[in-house]
Every structure is written in structure tokens, then in C-alpha cells.
Motif scaffolding. Structure first.
Motif, PDB file in Angstrom:
ATOM      1  N   THR A 208       0.816  -1.211   0.000  1.00 22.63           N
ATOM      2  CA  THR A 208       0.000   0.000   0.000  1.00 22.63           C
ATOM      3  C   THR A 208       0.848   1.257   0.000  1.00 22.63           C
ATOM      4  O   THR A 208       0.318   2.358  -0.116  1.00 22.63           O
ATOM      5  CB  THR A 208      -0.898   0.042   1.250  1.00 22.63           C
ATOM      6  N   ALA A 209       2.151   1.120   0.165  1.00 17.58           N
ATOM      7  CA  ALA A 209       3.022   2.298   0.270  1.00 17.58           C
ATOM      8  C   ALA A 209       4.188   2.220  -0.684  1.00 17.58           C
ATOM      9  O   ALA A 209       5.297   2.581  -0.343  1.00 17.58           O
ATOM     10  CB  ALA A 209       3.530   2.444   1.707  1.00 17.58           C
ATOM     11  N   ALA A 210       3.970   1.743  -1.901  1.00 23.31           N
ATOM     12  CA  ALA A 210       5.017   1.757  -2.908  1.00 23.31           C
ATOM     13  C   ALA A 210       5.406   3.201  -3.174  1.00 23.31           C
ATOM     14  O   ALA A 210       4.583   4.110  -3.073  1.00 23.31           O
ATOM     15  CB  ALA A 210       4.517   1.090  -4.186  1.00 23.31           C
ATOM     16  N   PRO A 211       6.668   3.460  -3.497  1.00 26.16           N
ATOM     17  CA  PRO A 211       7.101   4.839  -3.703  1.00 26.16           C
ATOM     18  C   PRO A 211       6.214   5.572  -4.701  1.00 26.16           C
ATOM     19  O   PRO A 211       6.020   5.113  -5.826  1.00 26.16           O
ATOM     20  CB  PRO A 211       8.531   4.669  -4.238  1.00 26.16           C
ATOM     21  N   ALA A 212       5.679   6.694  -4.285  1.00 24.27           N
ATOM     22  CA  ALA A 212       4.813   7.490  -5.161  1.00 24.27           C
ATOM     23  C   ALA A 212       5.701   8.425  -5.968  1.00 24.27           C
ATOM     24  O   ALA A 212       5.943   9.565  -5.575  1.00 24.27           O
ATOM     25  CB  ALA A 212       3.792   8.268  -4.333  1.00 24.27           C
ATOM     26  N   THR A 213       6.206   7.955  -7.072  1.00 20.22           N
ATOM     27  CA  THR A 213       7.119   8.743  -7.880  1.00 20.22           C
ATOM     28  C   THR A 213       6.992   8.350  -9.342  1.00 20.22           C
ATOM     29  O   THR A 213       6.659   7.210  -9.669  1.00 20.22           O
ATOM     30  CB  THR A 213       8.571   8.525  -7.409  1.00 20.22           C
ATOM     31  N   ASP A 214       7.270   9.315 -10.193  1.00 21.24           N
ATOM     32  CA  ASP A 214       7.319   9.050 -11.629  1.00 21.24           C
ATOM     33  C   ASP A 214       8.750   8.865 -12.090  1.00 21.24           C
ATOM     34  O   ASP A 214       8.994   8.720 -13.296  1.00 21.24           O
ATOM     35  CB  ASP A 214       6.675  10.215 -12.405  1.00 21.24           C
ATOM     36  N   ASN A 215       9.698   8.883 -11.168  1.00 24.42           N
ATOM     37  CA  ASN A 215      11.096   8.752 -11.542  1.00 24.42           C
ATOM     38  C   ASN A 215      11.348   7.376 -12.157  1.00 24.42           C
ATOM     39  O   ASN A 215      11.086   6.339 -11.526  1.00 24.42           O
ATOM     40  CB  ASN A 215      11.975   8.952 -10.302  1.00 24.42           C
ATOM     41  N   ALA A 216      11.860   7.361 -13.365  1.00 23.46           N
ATOM     42  CA  ALA A 216      12.044   6.110 -14.096  1.00 23.46           C
ATOM     43  C   ALA A 216      13.042   5.197 -13.421  1.00 23.46           C
ATOM     44  O   ALA A 216      12.899   3.968 -13.441  1.00 23.46           O
ATOM     45  CB  ALA A 216      12.476   6.406 -15.526  1.00 23.46           C
ATOM     46  N   VAL A 217      14.083   5.761 -12.818  1.00 23.55           N
ATOM     47  CA  VAL A 217      15.104   4.951 -12.148  1.00 23.55           C
ATOM     48  C   VAL A 217      14.494   4.196 -10.976  1.00 23.55           C
ATOM     49  O   VAL A 217      14.677   2.979 -10.822  1.00 23.55           O
ATOM     50  CB  VAL A 217      16.275   5.849 -11.673  1.00 23.55           C
ATOM     51  N   VAL A 218      13.728   4.903 -10.149  1.00 24.30           N
ATOM     52  CA  VAL A 218      13.101   4.272  -8.992  1.00 24.30           C
ATOM     53  C   VAL A 218      12.102   3.212  -9.438  1.00 24.30           C
ATOM     54  O   VAL A 218      12.045   2.107  -8.880  1.00 24.30           O
ATOM     55  CB  VAL A 218      12.416   5.323  -8.097  1.00 24.30           C
ATOM     56  N   ARG A 219      11.321   3.523 -10.443  1.00 17.46           N
ATOM     57  CA  ARG A 219      10.311   2.569 -10.907  1.00 17.46           C
ATOM     58  C   ARG A 219      10.958   1.288 -11.431  1.00 17.46           C
ATOM     59  O   ARG A 219      10.473   0.187 -11.166  1.00 17.46           O
ATOM     60  CB  ARG A 219       9.435   3.212 -11.979  1.00 17.46           C
ATOM     61  N   ARG A 220      12.053   1.425 -12.197  1.00 18.11           N
ATOM     62  CA  ARG A 220      12.716   0.225 -12.718  1.00 18.11           C
ATOM     63  C   ARG A 220      13.229  -0.648 -11.585  1.00 18.11           C
ATOM     64  O   ARG A 220      13.094  -1.870 -11.602  1.00 18.11           O
ATOM     65  CB  ARG A 220      13.862   0.625 -13.655  1.00 18.11           C
ATOM     66  N   VAL A 221      13.818  -0.011 -10.580  1.00 20.84           N
ATOM     67  CA  VAL A 221      14.392  -0.769  -9.467  1.00 20.84           C
ATOM     68  C   VAL A 221      13.303  -1.426  -8.629  1.00 20.84           C
ATOM     69  O   VAL A 221      13.384  -2.610  -8.291  1.00 20.84           O
ATOM     70  CB  VAL A 221      15.284   0.135  -8.590  1.00 20.84           C
ATOM     71  N   THR A 222      12.265  -0.682  -8.276  1.00 24.22           N
ATOM     72  CA  THR A 222      11.222  -1.252  -7.416  1.00 24.22           C
ATOM     73  C   THR A 222      10.470  -2.369  -8.130  1.00 24.22           C
ATOM     74  O   THR A 222      10.111  -3.368  -7.507  1.00 24.22           O
ATOM     75  CB  THR A 222      10.244  -0.168  -6.943  1.00 24.22           C
ATOM     76  N   ARG A 251      21.525   8.509  -4.477  1.00 26.66           N
ATOM     77  CA  ARG A 251      21.004   9.877  -4.385  1.00 26.66           C
ATOM     78  C   ARG A 251      19.536   9.936  -4.806  1.00 26.66           C
ATOM     79  O   ARG A 251      18.724  10.604  -4.167  1.00 26.66           O
ATOM     80  CB  ARG A 251      21.846  10.811  -5.262  1.00 26.66           C
ATOM     81  N   VAL A 252      19.198   9.210  -5.870  1.00 30.05           N
ATOM     82  CA  VAL A 252      17.820   9.228  -6.351  1.00 30.05           C
ATOM     83  C   VAL A 252      16.879   8.612  -5.316  1.00 30.05           C
ATOM     84  O   VAL A 252      15.798   9.149  -5.042  1.00 30.05           O
ATOM     85  CB  VAL A 252      17.704   8.483  -7.696  1.00 30.05           C
ATOM     86  N   PHE A 253      17.290   7.492  -4.725  1.00 32.03           N
ATOM     87  CA  PHE A 253      16.439   6.845  -3.721  1.00 32.03           C
ATOM     88  C   PHE A 253      16.265   7.742  -2.502  1.00 32.03           C
ATOM     89  O   PHE A 253      15.171   7.840  -1.937  1.00 32.03           O
ATOM     90  CB  PHE A 253      17.011   5.484  -3.328  1.00 32.03           C
ATOM     91  N   ALA A 254      17.332   8.403  -2.083  1.00 30.26           N
ATOM     92  CA  ALA A 254      17.236   9.299  -0.929  1.00 30.26           C
ATOM     93  C   ALA A 254      16.247  10.424  -1.197  1.00 30.26           C
ATOM     94  O   ALA A 254      15.448  10.793  -0.332  1.00 30.26           O
ATOM     95  CB  ALA A 254      18.606   9.863  -0.585  1.00 30.26           C
ATOM     96  N   ALA A 255      16.268  10.955  -2.424  1.00 30.39           N
ATOM     97  CA  ALA A 255      15.403  12.083  -2.760  1.00 30.39           C
ATOM     98  C   ALA A 255      13.965  11.651  -3.004  1.00 30.39           C
ATOM     99  O   ALA A 255      13.018  12.341  -2.590  1.00 30.39           O
ATOM    100  CB  ALA A 255      15.949  12.798  -4.002  1.00 30.39           C
ATOM    101  N   GLU A 256      13.780  10.520  -3.655  1.00 34.55           N
ATOM    102  CA  GLU A 256      12.443  10.122  -4.086  1.00 34.55           C
ATOM    103  C   GLU A 256      11.725   9.200  -3.105  1.00 34.55           C
ATOM    104  O   GLU A 256      10.500   9.215  -3.009  1.00 34.55           O
ATOM    105  CB  GLU A 256      12.521   9.421  -5.450  1.00 34.55           C
ATOM    106  N   VAL A 257      12.486   8.366  -2.390  1.00 31.52           N
ATOM    107  CA  VAL A 257      11.885   7.352  -1.517  1.00 31.52           C
ATOM    108  C   VAL A 257      12.138   7.653  -0.048  1.00 31.52           C
ATOM    109  O   VAL A 257      11.387   7.225   0.824  1.00 31.52           O
ATOM    110  CB  VAL A 257      12.417   5.941  -1.889  1.00 31.52           C
ATOM    111  N   GLY A 258      13.208   8.399   0.227  1.00 34.52           N
ATOM    112  CA  GLY A 258      13.534   8.708   1.615  1.00 34.52           C
ATOM    113  C   GLY A 258      14.241   7.585   2.331  1.00 34.52           C
ATOM    114  O   GLY A 258      14.271   7.543   3.567  1.00 34.52           O
ATOM    115  N   THR A 259      14.817   6.667   1.582  1.00 34.47           N
ATOM    116  CA  THR A 259      15.552   5.550   2.174  1.00 34.47           C
ATOM    117  C   THR A 259      16.623   5.111   1.187  1.00 34.47           C
ATOM    118  O   THR A 259      16.704   5.631   0.077  1.00 34.47           O
ATOM    119  CB  THR A 259      14.588   4.393   2.492  1.00 34.47           C
ATOM    120  N   THR A 260      17.454   4.167   1.581  1.00 34.67           N
ATOM    121  CA  THR A 260      18.479   3.649   0.680  1.00 34.67           C
ATOM    122  C   THR A 260      17.917   2.476  -0.114  1.00 34.67           C
ATOM    123  O   THR A 260      16.940   1.846   0.310  1.00 34.67           O
ATOM    124  CB  THR A 260      19.703   3.171   1.458  1.00 34.67           C
ATOM    125  N   PRO A 261      18.525   2.144  -1.241  1.00 36.38           N
ATOM    126  CA  PRO A 261      18.074   0.956  -1.972  1.00 36.38           C
ATOM    127  C   PRO A 261      18.117  -0.304  -1.110  1.00 36.38           C
ATOM    128  O   PRO A 261      17.204  -1.131  -1.164  1.00 36.38           O
ATOM    129  CB  PRO A 261      19.051   0.878  -3.149  1.00 36.38           C
TER     130      PRO A 261
END
Length: 325
Positions: A208-222, A251-261
Motif C-alpha cells: 500500500t506504500a510503494a514509492p509514489a514517484t514518476d522517476n524512471a530509475v526508482v520505478r525500474r528498481v522497485t 542519491r535518487v532513492f534518498a530524494a524520491e523514496v527517503g531511504t536507501t536501496p
């Protein structure tokens, strides 16, 4: 017959679901007795006036907060959109403090923690509240050790539950404390709640709490992590999936997700492991391999750090469906 008097404190714009998740399990516990010491539940408001809840429905009170005689067994303060105004009320603060002074245990649900903090009942204690209000509670009451992650926290005689339906988990824990695990499980089954969650379980589920982001890098990883839990998920492997450097991924995860990969991967794997423990009879070693831990011992260590309990104890407490058939 002796009774356990449970006082539920409501107010204008309290959350009705907070209250029902307390009163209904206690009623079901009485019905599934007979209990040597049954519950007597009182919903009280300032002045004993009806309270218009946040949902717009009007709740009739059993009496006035200021007229509740002491001692009482348990006092529980509900949350709701009116919590800040209630916390500013001297009447509410003084009488919550008065009741807590005689109660065997005191608790809050959701933003009811704001009222306990305003009544100086959380000073020096670890407490939780709804994740959306945790930072605000910490800013306004730096004397409180706010932890926004667990669904409920018990610190001595004071308990604080997170958002809304976590009141159900806390109330089931109280029933288990008072009358044993079997009654708590019976009530849980009657309420058709699939699980009595331990308090240490996180408020936020990966489902229910998947990262709410349109960032392509985060989406590919998650998407990679959740689609194959056992796939390599070290920093280099995830960076390759995303097509970026390890440093940039961090850096992207810290900014978009608030945590480390790495923290994200661990939370996903633990959530999946918890689900398999609840729903299947699979051996721990099998679950560990399926969820990417490699061994049951590695999973056990991660589970204890996250949930404060072992996988075996978690499975036993959850009483999965396969064991009830």
C-alpha cells in the motif's frame, strides 16, 4: 461481578472508526466468555454531549469525561481531526490526566497521542501516532520520543497506537493480556480480521506504500525487486538494472523514496516473508530462499531487527489460515 471499566475518550470531530475498533472487540470478548472479569465500556465526551465525528455521524456519549469516577481499569483516547482542539482544552487535559493517574493502563489511538502529550503523559516515553502526524507531534513535543513506524508501542503503562485500525490490534493485545491468546484469536476470527498484528509491525506496507514517484530509475528498481525477490539486489546489481551508477542510484532513492536501496529491498523481502509466514505452512528455510535471504538464520536476524520477534513466534501469533482448516 467485578468489571474492567474501559473509558474511551471522544470529542467533537473524533474518528468513529478509532472508537469502534476499541468498543467492538471488547463487546465480542464479553460475548465469547463468560469472562471472570468482563469489560464495561464507557464512551465519554466533555460535558457528556453528543459528538459529531469526522465522518459526519453523531456519537451519543455514555457520560461526561469530567464525571467519570476513579479508579478505572483502562483509559483510551481516540484520534480524529478534532485532536488539536481537544488537546488545547484544559478540561480534556486535566481529566485525561486524572483518569490516567488511577488507571492500570492508558492508551491513545492515532492522533489521540497529541492529547496524551498535551497532558504530559508521554514525557520521556517512546510513542507512535499516525505516520502523517508523527513529525508534527515530534516538533511540538520534543520531550516525547516519537517513532512513526510501529503500529503500536507499549511503554510501561502507556500505549500508543498508530492510525485508525491499529486500534483493533492494540485492543486485541489488551484482550490477550487480560484473558489469554485464545480469546483474542477468537475475537479476531469473529471480526474477520485476517491477522492480529504484533505492535512492532510497520504501519506502512509495501503493498500500500510503494514509492509514489514518476522517476524512471526508482520505478525500474522497485519493479525489479518486487517481481523477483530472490534476484541479486546488491547496490551494483540494482544500479545495472537502473542503468545508472551506484552513487547516483543512492542519491535518487534518498530524494524520491527517503531511504536507501538496501533498506527498501530489506523491507520488501521482510513484508513478503511475513505474508508467507501468515498464509502458508512452508518451512522457514524455503521462505528465506524465496524472499532472497539465503538462509533461515539471515531471515531470522532481519526479522528480529524489524519486528522485534522471530519468524517462528510471528507465525505462531498470526495463527495462519492453513493451521485453522
Amino acid at each position: 461481578m467485578a468489571e474492567r471499566t474501559v473509558v474511551v475518550v471522544a470529542y467533537e470531530h473524533a474518528e468513529l472508526l478509532d472508537i469502534a475498533c476499541i468498543t467492538t472487540p471488547l463487546m465480542m470478548a464479553n460475548l465469547n466468555g463468560p469472562l471472570e472479569v468482563p469489560y464495561r465500556t464507557l464512551v465519554v465526551t466533555p460535558g457528556g454531549l453528543p459528538a459529531v465525528c469526522g465522518s459526519g455521524l453523531t456519537l451519543a456519549a455514555d457520560g461526561a469525561l469530567e464525571h467519570v469516577p476513579t479508579p478505572v481499569d483502562t483509559v483510551i483516547v481516540s484520534g480524529g481531526t478534532g485532536h488539536e482542539r481537544a488537546a488545547e482544552s484544559m478540561l480534556v487535559r486535566d481529566h485525561v490526566r486524572r483518569l490516567a493517574g488511577t488507571a492500570r493502563r492508558t492508551a491513545s489511538v492515532c492522533t489521540g497521542a497529541t492529547i496524551l502529550a498535551a497532558a504530559d503523559l508521554l514525557d520521556g516515553r517512546r510513542a507512535t501516532t499516525h505516520w502523517q502526524f508523527a513529525a508534527r507531534l515530534a516538533r511540538r513535543h520534543p520531550e516525547v520520543v516519537v517513532d512513526p513506524d510501529p503500529i503500536f508501542i507499549r511503554d510501561g503503562a502507556i500505549s500508543t497506537a498508530a492510525g485508525v485500525t491499529s486500534a483493533l490490534d492494540l485492543t486485541l493485545a489488551f484482550i490477550e493480556e487480560d484473558h489469554g491468546a485464545e480469546l483474542a484469536r477468537t475475537v479476531s476470527r469473529y471480526l474477520v480480521t485476517y491477522l492480529q498484528r504484533p505492535g512492532s509491525q510497520s504501519q506502512m506496507s509495501i503493498h500500500t506504500a510503494a514509492p509514489a514517484t514518476d522517476n524512471a530509475v526508482v520505478r525500474r528498481v522497485t519493479e525489479h525487486v518486487t517481481s523477483d525477490l530472490a534476484a541479486p539486489a546488491d547496490a551494483a546489481a540494482l544500479a545495472d538494472v537502473a542503468g545508472v551508477s551506484v552513487r547516483h542510484l543512492g542519491r535518487v532513492f534518498a530524494a524520491e523514496v527517503g531511504t536507501t536501496p538496501a533498506q527498501y529491498v530489506r523491507s520488501v523481502r521482510l513484508e513478503a516473508a511475513a505474508h508467507l509466514l501468515e498464509e502458508t505452512p512452508e518451512p522457514l528455510a524455503t521462505i528465506a530462499r524465496r524472499c532472497g535471504f539465503g538462509s533461515a538464520e539471515v531471515m531470522r536476524q532481519a526479522f528480529v531487527r524489524q519486528y522485534g520477534t522471530t519468524p517462528s513466534a510471528y507465525r505462531s501469533r498470526a495463527r495462519p489460515r492453513h493451521a485453522r482448516r
